[in-house]
Enzyme design. Structure first.
Site, short mmCIF file in Angstrom:
data_model
loop_
_atom_site.label_atom_id
_atom_site.label_comp_id
_atom_site.label_asym_id
_atom_site.label_seq_id
_atom_site.Cartn_x
_atom_site.Cartn_y
_atom_site.Cartn_z
N SER A 89 0.82 -1.21 0.00
CA SER A 89 0.00 0.00 0.00
C SER A 89 0.86 1.27 0.00
CB SER A 89 -0.90 0.02 1.24
OG SER A 89 -1.68 -1.15 1.30
N1 SAH Z 1 -0.65 -4.79 3.87
C1 SAH Z 1 -0.10 -5.28 2.67
C2 SAH Z 1 -1.05 -5.04 1.54
C3 SAH Z 1 -1.08 -6.20 0.64
S1 SAH Z 1 -2.35 -6.17 -0.59
C4 SAH Z 1 1.25 -4.62 2.40
O1 SAH Z 1 1.55 -3.57 2.99
O2 SAH Z 1 2.05 -5.14 1.61
C5 SAH Z 1 -3.59 -7.22 0.14
C6 SAH Z 1 -3.17 -8.61 0.49
O3 SAH Z 1 -4.34 -9.30 0.93
C7 SAH Z 1 -2.61 -9.42 -0.68
O4 SAH Z 1 -1.36 -9.95 -0.33
C8 SAH Z 1 -3.66 -10.53 -0.87
O5 SAH Z 1 -3.11 -11.74 -1.31
C9 SAH Z 1 -4.25 -10.64 0.52
N2 SAH Z 1 -5.59 -11.25 0.57
C10 SAH Z 1 -6.60 -11.12 -0.32
N3 SAH Z 1 -7.67 -11.83 0.09
C11 SAH Z 1 -7.32 -12.41 1.27
C12 SAH Z 1 -8.00 -13.28 2.18
N4 SAH Z 1 -9.25 -13.71 1.97
N5 SAH Z 1 -7.34 -13.68 3.29
C13 SAH Z 1 -6.04 -13.28 3.53
N6 SAH Z 1 -5.37 -12.47 2.70
C14 SAH Z 1 -5.99 -12.05 1.58
#
Ligand code: SAH
Length: 242
Positions: A89
């Protein structure tokens, strides 16, 4: 004579050390000052004020969580790709959501969507323990490894479906979701402690998502407030990835 030889050896060792560590040292300082600027220009300038959050954003080494090929953009004012169609993000959003959580050093926090592990590290700096769930196996593995290498000891990363939460360690003082579900998952609201706060982007349509703040009072009454419009990757269902 012996003195001169020893002195000579010491000089050679000192030069070798300077050659080996010099570039790494100045590179590290370069990153440190980029993060100081990032916080001033992108985060404080947009109104984040909590000094603990600002300090965490200055010290957590964001560049270590970004794929090496795009590391030069680590302090830029945007989300960045981390593979598997996911993103780390934008720094401001990480700071904004973290400030909204109002973390205390004794809090236990559940995070959904470990991704790069960067937000996890920011949380870990400010609370007692972070339980983080990631649905993409490669990302869960990679972020757990980086967090371990950087010596974040108060973090547990698990491969799983965030829609179910992590009931074994519930209730949580704080919950943060970093992928957008169409609606708030009830399991997460159930796993929030009384006096707890949950922050999540919610909305099926990427153009109409909002950050939502959920609070639970001492009696367990739940209140929901819409905050900033945002654009997050969707929170997928466990079955979507089989
Ligand atoms: N906080 C992270 C943002 C990653 S983007 C950072 O700073 O890097 C969102 C993440 O949520 C992705 O890695 C995606 O694979 C994960 N995600 C999506 N659906 C999900 C679910 N149902 N359970 C767990 N993780 C999930």
């Amino acid at each position: 004579m012996l003195g001169r030889i020893l002195l000579g050896c010491a000089v050679v060792v000192a030069i070798a050390l300077a050659v080996l560590t010099g570039p790494a040292q100045s590179q590290r300082e370069g990153w440190d000052s980029q993060r100081v600027r990032m916080v001033r220009q992108q985060i404080e300038a947009r109104g984040v004020r909590d000094p603990r959050v600002l300090e965490a954003m200055r010290t957590v080494r964001r560049e270590q969580f970004v794929p090496e090929s795009i590391r030069t953009y680590a302090a830029s004012d945007s989300p960045l790709p981390i593979g598997f169609e996911q993103t780390i993000s934008q720094p401001y959003i990480v700071a904004y959501m973290t400030e909204m959580l109002a973390l205390d050093s004794d809090h236990r926090v559940l995070e959904i969507g470990t991704g790069s592990g960067y937000q996890t590290a920011v949380l870990a700096t400010l609370c007692d323990h972070v339980y983080s769930i990631e649905i993409v196996p490669e990302l869960a593995e990679r972020s757990a490894k980086i967090l371990q290498e950087l010596d974040y000891r108060n973090v547990s990363v698990r491969l799983g479906d965030g829609y179910l939460g992590w009931p074994e360690h519930a209730p949580y003082d704080r919950i943060i979701v970093t992928a957008a579900p169409p609606q708030l998952p009830q399991a997460l609201v159930d796993q929030l402690a009384t006096q707890g706060r949950l922050v999540a982007p919610v909305g099926r349509n990427p153009d109409a998502q909002k950050i939502v703040l959920v609070t639970k009072d001492a009696r367990g009454n739940v209140r929901q407030q819409d905050q900033l419009p945002v654009r997050f990757v969707p929170m997928v269902r466990g079955t979507d990835r089989r």
